[in-house]
Motif scaffolding. Sequence first.
Motif, PDB file in Angstrom:
ATOM      1  N   GLY A  81       0.786  -1.224   0.000  1.00 40.44           N
ATOM      2  CA  GLY A  81       0.000   0.000   0.000  1.00 40.44           C
ATOM      3  C   GLY A  81       0.819   1.276   0.000  1.00 40.44           C
ATOM      4  O   GLY A  81       2.042   1.267  -0.192  1.00 40.44           O
ATOM      5  N   PHE A  82       0.122   2.372   0.274  1.00 41.54           N
ATOM      6  CA  PHE A  82       0.735   3.701   0.223  1.00 41.54           C
ATOM      7  C   PHE A  82       0.296   4.507   1.444  1.00 41.54           C
ATOM      8  O   PHE A  82      -0.877   4.492   1.821  1.00 41.54           O
ATOM      9  CB  PHE A  82       0.322   4.436  -1.051  1.00 41.54           C
ATOM     10  N   VAL A  83       1.246   5.208   2.025  1.00 40.62           N
ATOM     11  CA  VAL A  83       0.946   6.133   3.114  1.00 40.62           C
ATOM     12  C   VAL A  83       0.400   7.415   2.494  1.00 40.62           C
ATOM     13  O   VAL A  83       0.855   7.855   1.440  1.00 40.62           O
ATOM     14  CB  VAL A  83       2.203   6.429   3.953  1.00 40.62           C
ATOM     15  N   SER A  84      -0.592   8.018   3.154  1.00 42.73           N
ATOM     16  CA  SER A  84      -1.220   9.215   2.596  1.00 42.73           C
ATOM     17  C   SER A  84      -1.468  10.254   3.688  1.00 42.73           C
ATOM     18  O   SER A  84      -1.435   9.938   4.880  1.00 42.73           O
ATOM     19  CB  SER A  84      -2.553   8.855   1.919  1.00 42.73           C
ATOM     20  N   GLN A  85      -1.697  11.470   3.250  1.00 42.74           N
ATOM     21  CA  GLN A  85      -2.055  12.560   4.162  1.00 42.74           C
ATOM     22  C   GLN A  85      -3.502  12.940   3.921  1.00 42.74           C
ATOM     23  O   GLN A  85      -3.960  13.009   2.781  1.00 42.74           O
ATOM     24  CB  GLN A  85      -1.164  13.786   3.929  1.00 42.74           C
ATOM     25  N   GLU A  86      -4.222  13.178   5.000  1.00 40.44           N
ATOM     26  CA  GLU A  86      -5.575  13.719   4.874  1.00 40.44           C
ATOM     27  C   GLU A  86      -5.696  14.899   5.833  1.00 40.44           C
ATOM     28  O   GLU A  86      -4.982  14.963   6.843  1.00 40.44           O
ATOM     29  CB  GLU A  86      -6.638  12.664   5.163  1.00 40.44           C
ATOM     30  N   ASN A  87      -6.554  15.821   5.496  1.00 39.73           N
ATOM     31  CA  ASN A  87      -6.703  17.026   6.295  1.00 39.73           C
ATOM     32  C   ASN A  87      -8.094  17.109   6.895  1.00 39.73           C
ATOM     33  O   ASN A  87      -9.084  17.037   6.172  1.00 39.73           O
ATOM     34  CB  ASN A  87      -6.427  18.267   5.442  1.00 39.73           C
ATOM     35  N   TYR A  88      -8.143  17.236   8.208  1.00 38.53           N
ATOM     36  CA  TYR A  88      -9.409  17.389   8.910  1.00 38.53           C
ATOM     37  C   TYR A  88      -9.838  18.846   8.869  1.00 38.53           C
ATOM     38  O   TYR A  88      -9.108  19.721   8.432  1.00 38.53           O
ATOM     39  CB  TYR A  88      -9.261  16.931  10.358  1.00 38.53           C
ATOM     40  N   ASP A  89     -11.050  19.095   9.346  1.00 35.71           N
ATOM     41  CA  ASP A  89     -11.548  20.463   9.436  1.00 35.71           C
ATOM     42  C   ASP A  89     -10.581  21.309  10.254  1.00 35.71           C
ATOM     43  O   ASP A  89     -10.089  20.879  11.300  1.00 35.71           O
ATOM     44  CB  ASP A  89     -12.928  20.491  10.085  1.00 35.71           C
ATOM     45  N   GLY A  90     -10.317  22.505   9.767  1.00 37.24           N
ATOM     46  CA  GLY A  90      -9.349  23.363  10.435  1.00 37.24           C
ATOM     47  C   GLY A  90      -7.948  23.197   9.908  1.00 37.24           C
ATOM     48  O   GLY A  90      -7.021  23.856  10.377  1.00 37.24           O
ATOM     49  N   GLY A  91      -7.774  22.297   8.920  1.00 36.96           N
ATOM     50  CA  GLY A  91      -6.474  22.129   8.289  1.00 36.96           C
ATOM     51  C   GLY A  91      -5.528  21.189   9.000  1.00 36.96           C
ATOM     52  O   GLY A  91      -4.350  21.106   8.634  1.00 36.96           O
ATOM     53  N   LEU A  92      -5.996  20.457  10.016  1.00 37.78           N
ATOM     54  CA  LEU A  92      -5.134  19.524  10.721  1.00 37.78           C
ATOM     55  C   LEU A  92      -4.726  18.384   9.800  1.00 37.78           C
ATOM     56  O   LEU A  92      -5.567  17.665   9.271  1.00 37.78           O
ATOM     57  CB  LEU A  92      -5.851  18.973  11.953  1.00 37.78           C
ATOM     58  N   ALA A  93      -3.424  18.221   9.578  1.00 37.34           N
ATOM     59  CA  ALA A  93      -2.899  17.164   8.707  1.00 37.34           C
ATOM     60  C   ALA A  93      -2.629  15.913   9.527  1.00 37.34           C
ATOM     61  O   ALA A  93      -1.889  15.955  10.515  1.00 37.34           O
ATOM     62  CB  ALA A  93      -1.621  17.632   8.021  1.00 37.34           C
ATOM     63  N   VAL A  94      -3.249  14.807   9.147  1.00 37.18           N
ATOM     64  CA  VAL A  94      -3.026  13.528   9.819  1.00 37.18           C
ATOM     65  C   VAL A  94      -2.638  12.486   8.784  1.00 37.18           C
ATOM     66  O   VAL A  94      -2.946  12.608   7.601  1.00 37.18           O
ATOM     67  CB  VAL A  94      -4.283  13.067  10.593  1.00 37.18           C
ATOM     68  N   VAL A  95      -1.948  11.460   9.239  1.00 41.14           N
ATOM     69  CA  VAL A  95      -1.472  10.423   8.336  1.00 41.14           C
ATOM     70  C   VAL A  95      -2.472   9.273   8.277  1.00 41.14           C
ATOM     71  O   VAL A  95      -3.163   8.983   9.258  1.00 41.14           O
ATOM     72  CB  VAL A  95      -0.070   9.923   8.771  1.00 41.14           C
ATOM     73  N   ASN A  96      -2.559   8.641   7.111  1.00 43.12           N
ATOM     74  CA  ASN A  96      -3.422   7.486   6.914  1.00 43.12           C
ATOM     75  C   ASN A  96      -2.733   6.570   5.917  1.00 43.12           C
ATOM     76  O   ASN A  96      -1.602   6.814   5.511  1.00 43.12           O
ATOM     77  CB  ASN A  96      -4.808   7.922   6.422  1.00 43.12           C
ATOM     78  N   GLY A  97      -3.412   5.529   5.489  1.00 48.15           N
ATOM     79  CA  GLY A  97      -2.846   4.613   4.515  1.00 48.15           C
ATOM     80  C   GLY A  97      -3.926   3.919   3.718  1.00 48.15           C
ATOM     81  O   GLY A  97      -5.066   3.818   4.179  1.00 48.15           O
ATOM     82  N   HIS A  98      -3.584   3.466   2.526  1.00 51.36           N
ATOM     83  CA  HIS A  98      -4.566   2.788   1.683  1.00 51.36           C
ATOM     84  C   HIS A  98      -3.845   1.870   0.701  1.00 51.36           C
ATOM     85  O   HIS A  98      -2.624   1.915   0.559  1.00 51.36           O
ATOM     86  CB  HIS A  98      -5.418   3.806   0.919  1.00 51.36           C
ATOM     87  N   SER A  99      -4.623   1.044   0.034  1.00 46.43           N
ATOM     88  CA  SER A  99      -4.106   0.143  -1.000  1.00 46.43           C
ATOM     89  C   SER A  99      -4.932   0.295  -2.268  1.00 46.43           C
ATOM     90  O   SER A  99      -6.119   0.658  -2.206  1.00 46.43           O
ATOM     91  CB  SER A  99      -4.160  -1.316  -0.531  1.00 46.43           C
ATOM     92  N   TYR A 100      -4.305   0.022  -3.406  1.00 41.97           N
ATOM     93  CA  TYR A 100      -4.998  -0.013  -4.688  1.00 41.97           C
ATOM     94  C   TYR A 100      -5.150  -1.468  -5.136  1.00 41.97           C
ATOM     95  O   TYR A 100      -4.348  -2.336  -4.761  1.00 41.97           O
ATOM     96  CB  TYR A 100      -4.220   0.752  -5.758  1.00 41.97           C
ATOM     97  N   LYS A 101      -6.148  -1.722  -5.953  1.00 44.62           N
ATOM     98  CA  LYS A 101      -6.357  -3.085  -6.457  1.00 44.62           C
ATOM     99  C   LYS A 101      -5.250  -3.500  -7.412  1.00 44.62           C
ATOM    100  O   LYS A 101      -4.729  -4.624  -7.340  1.00 44.62           O
ATOM    101  CB  LYS A 101      -7.716  -3.180  -7.165  1.00 44.62           C
TER     102      LYS A 101
END
Length: 268
Positions: A81-101
């Motif tokens: 998979g791949f590590v990703s960044q997502e932004n919550y309300d207020g611009g808080l950057a948190v880390v997440n992860g996902h996979s592609y088929k």
Amino acid sequence: YELRARHTVVATGRRGADWLERMCREHRIAHGPGPVDIGVRVEVRNEVMRTVNDVLYESKLIGYPKPFKNKVRTFCQNPGGFVSQENYDGGLAVVNGHSYKERKSANTNLAILCSHNFSEPFDQPIAYAQKVGELTNMLGDGRILVQRLGDILDGKRTWDKELRRSNVAPTLGDAVAGDITAAMPYRAMTNILAFMLVVDEVVPGFAAPETLLYSPELKFYSNRVKMDEGFRTSVRGLRCLGDSSGWTRGLMMASVMGYLAGRSLADA
């Protein structure tokens, strides 16, 4: 507009947990603080996790490491998979992860989360976790921080030049090499490191010096709304479902909760 209904259901999901907590305070909906999860996203090469990935797409490893004995668990495992960044309300950057088929990387990533349970008089666990995230964002200039495990154990930050020649190539290209321990609470960091060293005995190489740790990984579902078995709150006609209610922690349990609530409403 003012809308009136005999039955109202709130199911805002994890991202709505902070909003729902404010609504509970404003409208005196009975609730109490629940646990909040603070952690990191770990990335290793696929070879390290092969024995696990071959039999389980997403393993669930749980421990209560000394000295604090907080619950520490793995979550959201992504083989290739791949590590990703997502932004919550207020611009808080948190880390997440996902996979592609179809598209795969050379790495496996997964979260390691440390659960914190707060007692009186403190009752703002979501705000606490957000402050941890804000401190980490400050160090990374609004981006995700990444550090090698070996550097953490050696008491030093990771430099970009060191990251570029590491055997584990980060899949989050714009992550900032730095020192996540400068923002991570001591208790959480101690629990995570102790947990990783124990997992290394079962999965050799998991706690190798080249293993990457990304921060912040935060899970907001700390507001636990008080409800009966039909999901009725202290406010007549109001029910709360899903992760924002504080009673579920994922799609499967939230779906079951929705099904049971639907049956309860049908019988109302």
